[in-house]
Design an enzyme around this catalytic site. Structure first.
Site, PDB file in Angstrom:
ATOM      1  N   LYS A  77       0.809  -1.232   0.000  1.00  0.00           N
ATOM      2  CA  LYS A  77       0.000   0.000   0.000  1.00  0.00           C
ATOM      3  C   LYS A  77       0.840   1.280   0.000  1.00  0.00           C
ATOM      4  CE  LYS A  77      -4.265  -1.787   1.965  1.00  0.00           C
ATOM      5  NZ  LYS A  77      -5.353  -1.613   2.929  1.00  0.00           N
TER       6      LYS A  77
ATOM      7  N   ASP B  90      -9.923   3.041   1.636  1.00  0.00           N
ATOM      8  CA  ASP B  90     -10.078   2.480   2.989  1.00  0.00           C
ATOM      9  C   ASP B  90     -10.715   3.510   3.922  1.00  0.00           C
ATOM     10  OD1 ASP B  90      -9.056  -0.056   2.534  1.00  0.00           O
ATOM     11  OD2 ASP B  90      -6.992   0.544   2.953  1.00  0.00           O
TER      12      ASP B  90
END
Ligand code: NAP
Length: 460
Positions: A267, A303
């Site tokens: 990420k 997210d």
């Protein structure tokens, strides 16, 4: 096949569409023209007399009336604002986003009779409207072309090359070779390769994948495959579990992969492979979504949306986040966006301090938690996961007025949530994060917004 041109005003959709239609022997449909004919008045008059909603309704009716094949469609700049329009336009179509930079668009549309959409100056409005719509154009498009500096004829040649590329099976060979060395369940691998190398060439709307190491357990392929089917998106969504991010990104770029879901441990590292990072992803320091538009890769973070959405509507108050890892960063960003005063509590207090410095919030160790000064609790530690059990708080530490969001999703009902439910708190399960981050990812990948209820139903 149907070719749909989307993009802002001044990108040349109608003129280029006419040339393209002539070259392909297709008919041209211009949705703005269809609306004007159906309503019997010009677009400025519709805006003036009936307002934008009436225009949008007429535009939707025009889009629904489009023939499914053998046509080139030039759309209005805002046609992609409604998800139903995007879905209707994309079905059976190859969609091309015609873009140009703000200055070029402003110069091309100077003196236009079209109604302004904001109270800004012409140049400022062009820039603001393009910025707001860019994620939708990029998501809704199968190909993106910067028309700045190109003649109309050159743009038509580029679009024809896109059509040929989509029909070519050669374009996916390198990707298939790469996939063959990655870890994938044999059945899934076979389906993927067969679809990629089938006689029809690549899927109309491209290739998507979750990348990570590990990611064999990911439910994203199952979810997006079902969402694509439900929304008429002819895309393939696979998984790439492999340790070398550079190799994954090179293969994905060569094959023109349209979208990637990014998971552990990539990420942060994936940011170096993106040409642009959204402001949210930059602030959080993590990218979990990559969308390719032409040669341009955009890194985004969904997210935090997955944490923000289930909490939306919660009155601003004092929030505590347990943990100081990646999930905690997304949680702090989401809570601050909702106007909360945030405190990060972590057993390794130095890590909480780093986050607090970055986001400008309070921090401490878990033993400094005060239930009387806490309205929202987010657990961003693995405490409570299957096997590990446990809870970051004792039942006596909870109060009935609190909202408790446990990001742990296996099991869906953790010990913390059981305690919170028994206390009378509002409870949010970790599965909701996955639902809403996937909803936003689908929007970025395709321009289509699906109901959260559909995602929950698919996940079972
Ligand atoms: P991470 O970067 O590894 O961070 C984990 C954090 O939890 C660290 O701050 C760590 O403290 C703390 N921690 C670990 N074990 C602990 C323990 N036994 N007691 C107290 N604190 C402990 O992980 P992450 O990516 O942020 O993810 C955290 C959790 O969020 C995951 O385990 C998962 O359950 C959940 N999550 C859910 C979703 C979803 O879709 N629902 C998505 C992402 C994450 P130290 O700093 O002291 O090591």
């Amino acid at each position: 096949m149907r070719i749909v041109l989307i993009g802002p005003r001044g990108s040349g959709k109608t003129t280029i569409g006419a040339l393209l239609a002539e070259g392909l022997g297709y008919r041209l449909f211009d949705t703005d023209g269809m609306v004007e004919r159906a309503e019997g008045m010009s677009i400025p008059a519709i805006f003036e007399e009936r307002g934008e909603p009436a225009f949008r309704a007429a535009e939707t009716a025009a889009i629904r009336a489009l023939p499914p094949e053998g046509v080139v469609v030039a759309t209005g700049g805002g046609a992609i604002l409604l998800s139903d329009n995007v879905q209707a336009l994309r079905t059976g179509s190859l969609t091309v986003f015609l873009d140009a930079d703000d200055a070029v668009l402003a110069a091309r549309t100077e003196g236009s009779t079209r109604p302004p959409l904001t109270g800004l100056s012409h140049a400022e409005e062009v820039a603001a409207v393009r910025k707001a719509r860019l994620p939708l154009y990029r998501g809704a498009a199968d190909f993106c072309i910067d028309t700045g500096g190109l003649s109309h004829a050159d743009t038509v040649t580029r679009i024809q090359a896109c059509i040929d590329e989509r029909r070519s099976v050669a374009g996916c060979r390198e990707f298939v070779t790469f996939l063959q060395q990655t870890r994938m369940e044999r059945d899934e691998w076979q389906v993927t390769i067969e679809r990629l190398c089938g006689a029809e060439g690549m899927p109309l709307h491209g290739i998507f994948a979750v990348i990570g190491n590990p990611c064999l357990h990911s439910r994203s392929p199952e979810l997006f495959t079902a969402l694509f089917a439900a929304c008429g998106v002819d895309g393939i969504y696979t998984r790439i579990e492999w340790p070398d991010l550079g190799a994954i990104m090179a293969a994905a770029r060569a094959a023109g992969v349209k979208g990637l879901s990014v998971t552990i441990p990539f990420k942060s590292d994936v940011m170096q492979y993106c040409d642009e990072i959204t402001a949210d992803a930059h602030a959080i320091g993590a990218v979990n979504t990559v969308v390719r538009c032409g040669d341009w890769c955009v890194g985004a973070n969904t997210d935090w949306t997955g944490i923000r959405q289930p909490l939306a509507g919660t009155p601003p108050g004092r929030a505590v986040v347990f943990g100081a890892g990646g999930a905690a960063r997304a949680a702090v960003y989401a809570l601050q966006d909702l106007g909360m005063e945030v405190t990060v509590l972590n057993r390794t207090v130095e890590r909480a301090h780093i986050i607090a410095r970055h986001f400008g919030c309070e921090y401490g160790t878990p033993d400094t938690y005060d239930p009387e000064k806490t309205d929202v609790i987010v657990n961003a530690t693995p405490v409570g996961m299957e096997g590990a059990g446990g809870s970051v708080l004792a039942a006596g530490d909870l109060r009935a007025h609190q909202t408790v969001f446990d990001l742990v999703y296996t099991p869906p009902e953790t010990k913390l949530l059981r305690q919170a439910r028994a206390t009378g708190c509002r409870c949010i399960r970790g599965t909701e994060l996955f639902v809403y981050q996937a909803q936003e990812q689908m929007r970025l990948f395709t321009g289509i917004t699906v109901d959260a209820a559909l995602i929950r139903e698919i996940l079972g």
